[in-house]
Scaffold this motif. Structure first.
Motif, mmCIF file in Angstrom:
data_model
loop_
_atom_site.group_PDB
_atom_site.id
_atom_site.type_symbol
_atom_site.label_atom_id
_atom_site.label_comp_id
_atom_site.label_asym_id
_atom_site.label_seq_id
_atom_site.Cartn_x
_atom_site.Cartn_y
_atom_site.Cartn_z
ATOM 1 N N LEU A 259 13.820 12.169 -5.345
ATOM 2 C CA LEU A 259 12.581 11.414 -5.449
ATOM 3 C C LEU A 259 11.478 12.138 -6.211
ATOM 4 N N TYR A 260 11.587 13.461 -6.319
ATOM 5 C CA TYR A 260 10.517 14.150 -7.056
ATOM 6 C C TYR A 260 10.531 13.812 -8.542
ATOM 7 N N THR A 261 11.625 13.198 -9.009
ATOM 8 C CA THR A 261 11.668 12.791 -10.409
ATOM 9 C C THR A 261 11.014 11.421 -10.628
ATOM 10 N N TYR A 262 10.651 10.740 -9.531
ATOM 11 C CA TYR A 262 10.086 9.383 -9.645
ATOM 12 C C TYR A 262 8.615 9.442 -10.062
ATOM 13 N N SER A 263 8.185 8.440 -10.780
ATOM 14 C CA SER A 263 6.749 8.302 -11.047
ATOM 15 C C SER A 263 6.085 7.729 -9.799
ATOM 16 N N SER A 264 4.751 7.833 -9.721
ATOM 17 C CA SER A 264 4.093 7.353 -8.506
ATOM 18 C C SER A 264 4.244 5.830 -8.374
ATOM 19 N N GLY A 265 4.297 5.150 -9.517
ATOM 20 C CA GLY A 265 4.512 3.703 -9.465
ATOM 21 C C GLY A 265 5.871 3.352 -8.885
ATOM 22 N N MET A 266 6.880 4.113 -9.258
ATOM 23 C CA MET A 266 8.225 3.858 -8.730
ATOM 24 C C MET A 266 8.277 4.070 -7.227
ATOM 25 N N LYS A 267 7.595 5.118 -6.762
ATOM 26 C CA LYS A 267 7.589 5.399 -5.328
ATOM 27 C C LYS A 267 6.905 4.268 -4.550
ATOM 28 N N LEU A 268 5.781 3.803 -5.105
ATOM 29 C CA LEU A 268 5.072 2.704 -4.438
ATOM 30 C C LEU A 268 5.934 1.449 -4.400
ATOM 31 N N ARG A 269 6.606 1.153 -5.527
ATOM 32 C CA ARG A 269 7.466 -0.020 -5.571
ATOM 33 C C ARG A 269 8.581 0.079 -4.544
ATOM 34 N N LEU A 270 9.166 1.274 -4.448
ATOM 35 C CA LEU A 270 10.248 1.468 -3.485
ATOM 36 C C LEU A 270 9.718 1.305 -2.055
ATOM 37 N N GLY A 271 8.554 1.901 -1.783
ATOM 38 C CA GLY A 271 7.961 1.782 -0.456
ATOM 39 C C GLY A 271 7.678 0.335 -0.090
ATOM 40 N N PHE A 272 7.131 -0.397 -1.043
ATOM 41 C CA PHE A 272 6.830 -1.815 -0.812
ATOM 42 C C PHE A 272 8.113 -2.593 -0.554
ATOM 43 N N SER A 273 9.114 -2.326 -1.373
ATOM 44 C CA SER A 273 10.377 -3.062 -1.263
ATOM 45 C C SER A 273 11.034 -2.836 0.101
ATOM 46 N N ILE A 274 11.037 -1.591 0.565
ATOM 47 C CA ILE A 274 11.644 -1.306 1.878
ATOM 48 C C ILE A 274 10.872 -2.044 2.966
ATOM 49 N N ALA A 275 9.541 -1.955 2.907
ATOM 50 C CA ALA A 275 8.711 -2.552 3.965
ATOM 51 C C ALA A 275 8.926 -4.064 4.052
ATOM 52 N N VAL A 276 8.935 -4.757 2.911
ATOM 53 C CA VAL A 276 9.061 -6.218 2.981
ATOM 54 C C VAL A 276 10.482 -6.647 3.334
ATOM 55 N N HIS A 277 11.471 -5.806 3.035
ATOM 56 C CA HIS A 277 12.839 -6.171 3.381
ATOM 57 C C HIS A 277 13.195 -5.841 4.827
ATOM 58 N N SER A 278 12.277 -5.202 5.559
ATOM 59 C CA SER A 278 12.581 -4.887 6.956
ATOM 60 C C SER A 278 12.384 -6.099 7.855
ATOM 61 N N ASP A 279 12.077 -7.242 7.234
ATOM 62 C CA ASP A 279 12.002 -8.517 7.935
ATOM 63 C C ASP A 279 11.033 -8.500 9.120
ATOM 64 N N PRO A 280 9.763 -8.182 8.858
ATOM 65 C CA PRO A 280 8.794 -8.126 9.952
ATOM 66 C C PRO A 280 8.353 -9.516 10.397
ATOM 67 N N GLU A 281 7.980 -9.625 11.655
ATOM 68 C CA GLU A 281 7.374 -10.852 12.166
ATOM 69 C C GLU A 281 5.870 -10.817 11.918
ATOM 70 N N ILE A 282 5.333 -9.608 11.978
ATOM 71 C CA ILE A 282 3.898 -9.421 11.792
ATOM 72 C C ILE A 282 3.702 -8.438 10.648
ATOM 73 N N LEU A 283 2.883 -8.835 9.695
ATOM 74 C CA LEU A 283 2.691 -8.024 8.495
ATOM 75 C C LEU A 283 1.240 -7.558 8.444
ATOM 76 N N MET A 284 1.049 -6.272 8.159
ATOM 77 C CA MET A 284 -0.312 -5.746 8.050
ATOM 78 C C MET A 284 -0.589 -5.287 6.633
ATOM 79 N N LEU A 285 -1.683 -5.735 6.078
ATOM 80 C CA LEU A 285 -2.051 -5.341 4.721
ATOM 81 C C LEU A 285 -3.412 -4.687 4.728
ATOM 82 N N ASP A 286 -3.623 -3.887 3.706
ATOM 83 C CA ASP A 286 -4.896 -3.195 3.603
ATOM 84 C C ASP A 286 -5.418 -3.397 2.192
#
Lengths: 255, 245
Positions: B147-174
């Protein structure tokens, strides 16, 4: 509940895997350090301490090595687990997972290394002729006691260190003294009788004595020593688990 | 955090929730504790009573330091209230701190497993969704590099993708949630709208009032650790006029 347990262990193993993978990344010798470290310690201590020893210990290098392996597992686990919650603050702030996976995964990753080194150590020991069928029993009880005590005290210091960062420094200082307060380089029979109660308070006394007896046939711990060490282990475990459970609810407030 | 079994219940229920923080001006040490005795304290939340029904989209607004973040943390179970009861119904995932919990030495795939489990997903579930997570984050080419080879945009995209695919019932945004480039922002906004359509419960804490206006029916104004106002979108106008600052 079983579903929750399954998730707990999956997470615990994933965290352990992370610890294992991250440890020897970018090292040339990798796994080799696992044995090289205690081997170097053994050679140096073995060389120096034979000058002071009044009565020589049978198979002293082997005697020393098993104690060092157990000690290294204990001291590395405790030192790293103590600061682990503060170190992994980004995880604490992110999600509501069971916090105990952080220190326990450190212990498990160290246990993997420790057990691998112990298996390697058994190979030359087998030629000494000290291993008997009963050895297994002593070795397993020694390991059980070691793991229980390490988990209990690590949970305790990890939880306390979140609020009082002094604990980390205290543990580092304590570990230096503790090494000499455990019969690793010397034999238990050298301790004057009036000080024996001090060793009774130290659960690692029975741990190394059980291992030394199992592998190289040194004298096993007496019933009084074993009994008081087990009581101390159970006490530390109970306090550690309860305190961690209580404090972990509010780790986020302090990191 | 007691999961409830009965249906058609509130997604989130807070009864008499208060949260006290101890103020530590410097690194806390044992000496300080013994010398000073009791610590200074600060009530971040006082006696909050709040029920959010399933499928509601709630915007939480209020000035800095009013207790918005503490409120979200308590609902997410990241911290525990000093007093009061929190009941939540269904998995909660927060899209705050998306990059947190990634390990730089592990590969993208290994990080997906670790991060997914931290968010409460089971291993089998992650295996099933692995392709979808990688495809959505658009990092297929780099999935087996550390992961240290990833750009910060790639890391954010990956983080977002994992979070939304975890199938939450309640979603919190900031805040406005700006993840990655324009393309990915569009994609992530579509994904969030998909949650809206699926009638998931959504909580948004933000200072960007247009964003709240666009997404939320119910508005809660938090001020000085209490719920100052709880109502519909008209509150935004009153908040803008500065009635609550």
């Amino acid at each position: 509940m079983t579903s929750g347990m399954q998730h707990f262990f999956e997470l615990l193993f994933a965290m352990t895997e992370k610890e294992l993978r991250a440890r020897y990344k970018h090292t040339v010798f990798g796994f080799f350090w696992l044995v090289a470290n205690p081997l170097l310690q053994m050679l140096i201590i073995g060389f120096v301490f034979t000058f002071f020893m009044k009565e020589p210990i049978l198979y002293y290098n082997y005697y020393l090595f098993v104690g060092l392996l157990a000690w290294n597992f204990f001291s590395l686990s405790l030192a790293k687990a103590t600061s682990s919650i503060v170190f992994e603050r980004s995880l604490i702030k992110k999600a509501a997972f069971p916090r105990e996976v952080i220190p326990i995964s450190i212990l498990l990753s160290n246990a993997v290394h420790f057990l691998a080194a112990l298996v390697l150590y058994t190979v030359p020991v087998a030629f000494l002729g000290t291993l008997t069928p009963e050895s297994i029993l002593y070795i397993l009880s020694g390991l059980l006691l070691l793991f229980a005590f390490t988990i209990g005290i690590s949970l305790l210091t990890a939880a306390l260190n979140v609020r009082f960062r002094d604990i980390n420094f205290f543990v580092q200082a304590l570990l230096i003294i503790w090494f000499y307060a455990t019969p690793i380089v010397y034999s238990f029979s050298m301790i004057p009788y009036k000080f024996i109660w001090l060793w009774r308070l130290n659960p690692l006394t029975s741990v190394v004595q059980l291992l030394q007896h199992g592998f190289v046939g040194a004298p096993p711990p007496g019933p009084a020593m074993l009994g008081s060490n087990i009581v101390a282990t159970i006490t530390i475990c109970a306090v550690g688990v309860l305190l961690f459970k209580n404090e972990s609810k509010n780790f986020d407030d302090w990191v | 955090m007691k999961p409830s079994t009965t249906k058609n219940q509130a997604a989130i229920k807070l009864v008499g929730v208060s949260k006290k923080y101890e103020i530590h001006h410097e690194k806390p040490t044992l000496v300080e504790k013994f010398v000073k005795g009791r610590n200074e304290t600060f009530w971040a939340l006082r006696d909050i009573n709040l029920t959010i029904k399933k499928g509601e989209r709630v915007g939480i607004i209020g000035p800095n330091g009013s207790g918005k973040t503490t409120l979200l943390k308590i609902i997410a179970g990241i911290t525990t209230p000093t007093s009061g009861v929190v009941e939540t119904n269904g998995k909660i995932v927060s899209l705050i701190d998306l990059e947190a919990g990634f390990h730089p030495d592990l590969t993208g795939e290994q990080n997906i497993f670790l991060n997914g489990m931290l968010l409460g997903m089971k291993k089998g579930e992650i295996e099933d969704k692995l392709d979808a997570i990688i495809r959505f984050a658009d990092i297929k080419q780099f999935i087996d590099t550390p992961l240290y080879t990833y750009s910060s945009g790639m890391k954010l995209r990956l983080g977002f993708s994992i979070a939304v695919h975890s199938d939450p019932e309640i979603l919190m945004l900031d805040e406005g949630l700006s993840v990655g480039d324009a393309d990915f922002q569009k994609k992530s906004w579509e994904k969030i709208q998909e949650f809206f359509r699926k009638k998931k419960t959504v909580l948004i804490a933000s200072h960007i009032l247009e964003y709240i206006q666009k997404t939320c029916r119910r508005i809660i104004i938090v001020g000085k650790g209490t719920i100052a106002e709880d109502g519909n979108q008209k509150l935004i106008g009153r908040y803008q006029r500065g009635d609550y600052v």
